[in-house]
Design an enzyme around this catalytic site. Structure first.
Site, PDB file in Angstrom:
ATOM      1  N   GLN A  56       0.830  -1.201   0.000  1.00 43.65           N
ATOM      2  CA  GLN A  56       0.000   0.000   0.000  1.00 43.65           C
ATOM      3  C   GLN A  56       0.870   1.258   0.000  1.00 43.65           C
ATOM      4  OE1 GLN A  56      -3.154  -2.077   2.979  1.00 43.65           O
ATOM      5  NE2 GLN A  56      -3.513   0.095   2.698  1.00 43.65           N
ATOM      6  N   ARG A  86      -9.213  -0.460   7.406  1.00 40.56           N
ATOM      7  CA  ARG A  86     -10.152   0.456   6.775  1.00 40.56           C
ATOM      8  C   ARG A  86     -10.526   1.609   7.703  1.00 40.56           C
ATOM      9  NH1 ARG A  86     -13.945  -1.303   2.091  1.00 40.56           N
ATOM     10  NH2 ARG A  86     -14.487   0.727   1.314  1.00 40.56           N
ATOM     11  N   CYS A  87      -9.508   2.222   8.279  1.00 39.03           N
ATOM     12  CA  CYS A  87      -9.774   3.423   9.060  1.00 39.03           C
ATOM     13  C   CYS A  87      -8.465   4.170   9.202  1.00 39.03           C
ATOM     14  CB  CYS A  87     -10.333   3.099  10.435  1.00 39.03           C
ATOM     15  SG  CYS A  87      -9.117   2.666  11.656  1.00 39.03           S
ATOM     16  N   GLU A 136     -13.034   5.135   4.330  1.00 41.53           N
ATOM     17  CA  GLU A 136     -13.061   4.480   5.634  1.00 41.53           C
ATOM     18  C   GLU A 136     -14.217   4.908   6.512  1.00 41.53           C
ATOM     19  OE1 GLU A 136      -9.099   5.667   6.172  1.00 41.53           O
ATOM     20  OE2 GLU A 136      -8.284   3.784   5.438  1.00 41.53           O
TER      21      GLU A 136
END
Lengths: 806, 166, 288
Positions: A237, A384-385, A760
């Site tokens: 990522q 996802r945050c 997110e």
């Protein structure tokens, strides 16, 4: 102007710029099976690596015998910590300032820890040989309970640092202590509690979960001995961070490392970190002189690379008796596993957890977080945050419900009363964050009106009465969450990773024919960057989005960037893209002025062209200007039309949203069914509504999984019991609810295009919303907090404790 | 272990290979035939990323040995588009309806949906959800995948696609 | 995840299959749909040296009536069970159960024979077969014998099959026309094994149960036939008090494991809830 001339609006539509539901360009290859993921890469002479892993959670490694494994035909080498020591790589630094074993050195600290790495001609042989590595273990007492980690008799996890009184984030008070981190004003918060009419205190647990993208972590390392260069393809990522960390660890000069992240099959935070598999593949390639592929299987993925959450949050709210919040305190124990490999901005060991005051106007607040070591896998990624934001949102949104319950107020009314008001923005929270913009009441009102909140509460009342009369065995829960995120890490004054400021970048080159390429430091894992960045450029430069190629993931060609996670791509690289466009546009304006023989200031921008003010027939389109930039630039001007921008954001962005969930709970089985889920998101300026909606659907589905069933669970012997997709809950299309999405638009005032980021939000807001719905179903019976995940048996057990099965 | 000769039809082409009996079909397709569309997501037959169409059935090629399907007729995502490159209605539908994000589950999802529509030309939403319940997606939340399959069903049947009211 | 090496055999007759299993001995395993065995092999929890694939044995296919019974070939897939008009008409609990097994892809390949024969207590068909009083045709080196489903299961993965023996067909006495039935399965998601499940087949006349049979899935080391509970209900009008008594009797024979589906006590209770619900649906279907 004749009738054939397209209007500005028609020309704008053709560009497929911001605000348009542009179809995704990447889909053309994906729907034909022509994506290029890491495991699709094949190089001549490529070898395969596989791990021998520890069956024990905590044990001394007495002996490792690789003889049998090495003797398997087709095995090229077997690497252990002893091998790695010869190149000083038995341990590696983590992003959080700790060190982590690459391969077991003297002992193992969690189940499935990497012990030996077998390299063979094919993956079948590697797997066979990995099984034949003989390891003699001597079991040690283990601890997987973070709340016991700092007790007097807790087994010492990290003998390598047991006497170190100072860690990367300050003093350590126990051999298993990682750090203590505090924010806010303790004295002021304590005072608020001392004076409060009403207080609540609840241990709110966010269990250990895992991002579980459908593609696991994997890489191919290829070391060219002659050039002394390493090429590393991987599921990254943050490719540039991997290059820098790789160089620091391996001592290969950074310019001789080429990191390439091809298509990535989902990340959700799992693919931010550096894992032993990457190091071993690199070392194996250096040792063998051949490319080496390492591909994790699902069990390895769930049990070793990157867990998330594992936060034990004792949360307190103080309020006046008429329902105005006056104080917030939270004491958290954070389970970091065996090594602190948490993926946070380096100065923030608990991430941005101090967003815990959420959307509410708390005059006083304080948090304290103790990180501890346990015999569990390392990680601590933002699934996802943004860093630890979902933990904070969960704690505050749960606690707000609990306080409303104590005050006998409706949770929506209680929230409405305490939401930060529109006129308070920019709003400085009790923790010092400056919220950029918001219109919370409008959002909450819209949500409540759309779902018919009052009618739902009336229906619920009737349902509860029917339940009490024994006419139904179902309870109805209404969950509400109003979340504020802090994303777009981040301003260099706040954020760095290993000293590198968390800016991001875009480099745009416009070619003579008016097409172009944009390269960025971020990396899409499904977010559709190839589509959306081009839309920003289309609007900014008036060139059709279809004429802009977007390229990410190659550290040789992309400008340096910190990567994609924490909803930072749009807030940071999106801004960089707009700023780079504006540099190009400024140059184009000068060229236009020269060509039209007017002063720069006599020109105005119109969708895709500069035109002479008051004389719109005289114009130069951006396509014409691109051509001109390569052959008739004004005297003294450099030819060409390109720009680069490294964007250091002045602040974070603060997306927000109001979510409402209606849940029906079967008291006799404990199973819950989402009847309705409504999500209103405000992510500022909307670049591609189709992609935003897709992001929200996906994030809500992940939130549903987390709230209703996901848990990386360890038994007391440290065995991880949920490490396959049989037991780790990923919902199918059958379980997944239908989603209703909605929005308001409150642009960020400090962002060049007003965008805030969205990927997110649905996870951050969704988890408390589902959880509040389940909790709300039982709240009228006096239950304050049923812990996640809300799977059948836990919900049934909660109902049982309330005497509902008598 | 002695290798076995296998031959099968894959995407309308006769193919042959020499495989160890334990060679999983997914590895045969990906590594010997270079058909990297089908993916490995879970290893335990839960995720469906490896789904291919085999003799008229949707199967998970990670839970099957290549030797077992000797003589079979297989279709993978690479064999979905027409010979002239025209996308299959499902491929088109997935793009039109934003039925994919990272793309990793997409080949299995489309190939599974292909068989579903062969067996049921006009499935209801619930039938679609049930029909794709052997395929996991981590990105989309399925809602747009359902729409994509409805789009394709309509297109194949030659009727206009109407998006269901939200 | 990579399985260990093995030699592959593909017999074309039962005789050949049994001969191979007999001569290859303990290191050989028969493989049907493979969706239980292959994952175990990939996890290296099973490492047979020989796989005897039954897919090529034509005799193991097919569904047909045989007098008062229905015979289902062992290699009949779950998908074929669901698609069978005969079964849907005569023994509809089978397709109701099959649709709750695994997922579409697995049902195309997974077989009813594999499901009943491998002894996994999580499999759904065994309890249904006990409920239906099915008989398994087993063939080994000493020929064919018939084993009652209710006598077949001895422990987790431990059955009455002798080494080298395979189940070739399932014989089910055709239930009376108009019978009531239901298979109720509580699971966490599609593809999961039951937290608990109950199969009920009953007949009724004049508002009373004339026969009743109950099977329970995944609440003990083996599937269970709830004989006592079945007896309690026979002759009753399925009134609440009798149902409660029967449920208690059914719960009493469970001994589930605690796992991520829930603690043992919960799973026992869920067996009761599933039974209550199955009885309710079976009652409605039996028309009283």
């Amino acid at each position: 102007m004749n009738d054939m001339t397209p209007t500005s609006a028609e020309r704008a539509e053709k560009l497929q710029g911001m605000g348009c539901k542009r179809k995704r360009v990447e889909d053309i290859r994906f729907v034909q099976g022509k994506g290029n993921y890491v495991d699709d890469i094949k190089l001549p002479g490529m070898l395969y690596g596989d791990f021998t892993r520890s069956p024990h959670a905590h044990a001394r490694v007495k002996k490792i015998d690789t003889t049998k494994a090495a003797a398997v035909p087709g095995v090229v080498a077997v690497i252990t910590a002893e091998t790695l020591k010869t190149v000083n790589l038995a341990w590696m630094p983590t992003l959080a300032g700790d060190v982590q074993m690459v391969l077991a050195d003297g002992k193992v600290l969690f189940q499935n820890q990497e012990v030996a790495f077998v390299i063979a001609e094919d993956r079948y042989t590697a797997a066979d040989a990995a099984e034949l590595v003989e390891v003699e273990y001597e079991g040690l007492p283990c601890n997987v309970d973070p709340l016991k980690a700092m007790s007097a008799n807790a087994p010492v996890i990290r003998e390598d640092i047991k006497d170190k009184k100072e860690g990367a984030h300050g003093p350590r008070k126990h051999p298993n202590h990682v750090f203590n981190w505090q924010a806010g004003d303790k004295a002021k918060a304590d005072e608020a509690f001392a004076k409060a009419d009403v207080t609540i205190k609840e241990m709110i647990v966010y269990p250990r979960v895992h991002p579980c993208p459908l593609e696991t972590c994997q890489c191919v390392a290829s070391f060219d001995k002659i050039k002394g260069e390493l090429t590393l393809w991987g599921t990254f990522q943050a490719p540039h961070v991997i290059r820098t960390v790789g160089s620091l660890i391996s001592k290969i000069p950074e310019h001789k490392i080429h990191v390439i992240a091809p298509d990535i099959g989902g990340g959700f935070g799992n693919k931010v970190g550096a894992y032993p598999g990457y190091i071993c593949a690199i070392v194996a390639s250096i040792v063998t002189g051949r490319p080496v592929k390492w591909v994790e299987d699902r069990i390895e993925n769930l049990s070793t690379t990157a867990f998330a959450r594992d936060f034990y949050m004792e949360t307190e709210i103080a309020a006046t008796k008429d329902g105005k919040v006056t104080g917030l305190r939270c004491y958290t124990v954070a389970d970091h596993g065996a090594f602190d490999a948490c993926a946070n901005a380096t100065k923030w060991p608990a991430g941005l957890f101090s967003i815990i005051s959420g959307s509410y106007d708390f005059p006083a607040a304080h948090v304290s977080v103790d990180g501890v070591y346990t015999n569990k896998a390392p990680g601590g990624v933002a699934y996802r945050c943004s860093f630890r934001v979902t933990e904070a949102a969960y704690a505050i949104e749960r606690a707000m419900d609990i306080m409303a319950q104590k005050l006998k107020m409706d949770p929506a009314e209680f929230r409405m009363k305490n939401l930060i008001r529109r006129e308070q923005f920019p709003y400085t929270s009790a923790f010092g964050w400056v919220y950029d913009s918001g219109d919370y009441q409008t959002a909450l009102n819209k949500a409540m009106e759309t779902v018919g909140y009052k009618q739902l509460r009336e229906e619920q009342k009737k349902c509860r009465e029917a339940f009490k009369r024994g006419e139904t065995r179902e309870l109805m829960g209404i969950g509400l969450a109003f979340f504020t995120e802090i994303v777009g890490a981040g301003p260099s004054r706040n954020c760095d990773i290993l000293g590198i400021a968390m800016f991001d970048s875009a480099e745009i080159r416009i070619h003579p024919t008016g097409t172009g390429i944009c390269r960025l430091g971020t990396k899409s894992q499904g977010q559709g960057h190839e589509t959306t960045y081009a839309q920003i450029i289309a609007t900014e430069l008036g060139l059709p989005a279809d004429n802009i190629a977007v390229e990410e993931g190659n550290t040789d060609t992309a400008p340096y960037g910190l990567g994609t996670y924490g909803s930072r791509s749009t807030p940071v690289s999106g801004a960089a893209t707009a700023m780079a466009c504006r540099k190009i546009k400024a140059k184009a304006q000068m060229i236009a002025a020269y060509m039209l023989e007017v002063h720069d200031d006599d020109l105005e921008w119109d969708v895709d062209r500069f035109r002479v003010k008051g004389n719109p027939e005289r114009f130069k389109t951006m396509t014409e200007l691109a051509w001109a930039a390569y052959h008739e630039v004004p005297p003294g001007m450099e030819p060409g039309l390109e720009a680069i921008n490294y964007y250091d954001p002045p602040n974070f962005t603060f997306p927000f949203g109001a979510y409402i969930c209606v849940m029906d709970v079967d008291v006799d089985t404990g199973s819950s069914k989402v009847r309705r889920f409504y999500a209103l998101d405000d992510c500022g300026t909307r670049i591609n509504p189709m992609i935003i909606e897709g992001q929200i659907h996906g994030g809500l589905t992940e939130a549903f999984g987390i709230a209703m069933g996901q848990e990386i669970h360890y038994d007391e012997d440290g065995n991880v019991t949920t490490a396959s997709l049989m037991d780790y809950f990923l919902p199918t299309a059958v379980e997944t609810p239908k989603w209703e999405t909605d929005w308001t638009t409150t642009p960020s005032p400090h962002h060049p295009i007003g965008a805030k980021g969205v990927g997110e939000s649905p996870n951050v807001g969704g988890v408390p919303c589902f959880s509040n719905a389940v909790n709300d179903a039982f709240a009228f019976l006096g239950s304050t907090n049923i812990a996640m995940p809300h799977d059948n048996w836990r919900t049934w057990t909660a109902a049982d404790k309330l005497g509902l099965h008598k | 272990m002695a290798k076995s000769q296998v031959s099968m039809t894959v995407n309308d082409k006769k193919v042959e290979g020499l495989v160890e009996p334990r060679m999983l079909l997914i590895h045969f397709l990906r590594e010997q035939l270079h058909l990297t569309g089908p993916h490995i997501g879970c290893d335990t037959s839960h995720c469906g990323a490896c789904t291919v169409d085999l003799d008229g059935k949707s199967v998970k090629s990670c839970t099957m040995f290549a030797v077992q399907v000797n003589g079979a007729d297989i279709r993978t995502i690479e064999g979905m588009a027409a010979a002239d490159g025209t996308l299959h209605a499902l491929q088109e539908g997935f793009r039109e309806m934003h039925g994919l994000q990272c793309g990793f589950c997409t080949p299995g999802m489309i190939v599974r949906a292909y068989r579903l529509l062969q067996e049921n030309k006009d499935p209801t939403e619930d039938e679609i959800r049930f029909g794709i319940s052997g395929n996991l997606c981590r990105c989309t939340g399925y809602q747009n995948i359902v729409k994509a399959i409805q789009y394709a069903a309509a297109k194949i049947s030659g009727v206009p696609f109407q998006e269901a009211a939200e | 995840m990579i399985p260990g090496s093995f030699a592959y055999h593909r017999p074309s007759s039962v005789k050949e299959a049994v001969g191979l299993l007999g001569s290859l001995g303990d290191d050989a395993r028969a493989i049907a749909g493979g969706h239980s065995l292959i994952p175990m092999m990939k996890l290296r929890l099973a490492s047979p040296s020989h796989l005897v694939d039954l897919v090529g044995v034509a005799d193991l296919k097919g569904i047909r009536e045989d007098g008062k019974d229905i015979l289902i070939g062992a290699m009949t897939t779950q998908h074929e069970v669901i698609a069978s008009d005969l079964l849907t008409k005569k023994i509809p609990i089978l397709s109701e159960t099959a649709t709750l097994i695994a997922d579409p892809q697995v049902r195309y390949v997974g077989t009813i024979g594999g499901n009943v024969a491998n002894g996994d207590p999580g499999n759904d068909m065994p309890a249904v077969m006990m409920c239906l009083n099915a008989t398994y045709h087993a063939v080994g080196k000493s020929g064919e014998r018939r084993i009652a489903a209710r006598e077949f299961y001895q422990g987790a993965y431990f059955t009455a099959l002798e080494p080298g023996e395979i189940v070739t067909a399932i014989r089910i006495p055709t239930p009376a026309a108009g019978h009531g039935y239901a298979y109720e399965k509580l699971k966490r998601k599609v593809g999961d094994y039951a937290t608990a499940a109950a199969a009920v087949v009953l007949t009724a006349s004049g508002g009373k149960v004339t026969s009743c049979s109950i099977g329970l899935t995944n609440v003990a080391e083996t599937p269970l036939w709830a004989e006592e509970a079945s007896k309690i209900l026979t002759g009753s009008a399925l009134d609440a008090a009798t149902v409660k008594k029967a449920v208690a009797a059914a719960e009493a024979i469970t001994s589930p494991a605690s796992d991520s589906r829930g603690p043992a006590a919960y799973r026992t209770k869920m067996a009761g809830v599933m039974l209550t619900r199955a009885l309710g649906r079976a009652k409605a279907r039996a028309g009283f």
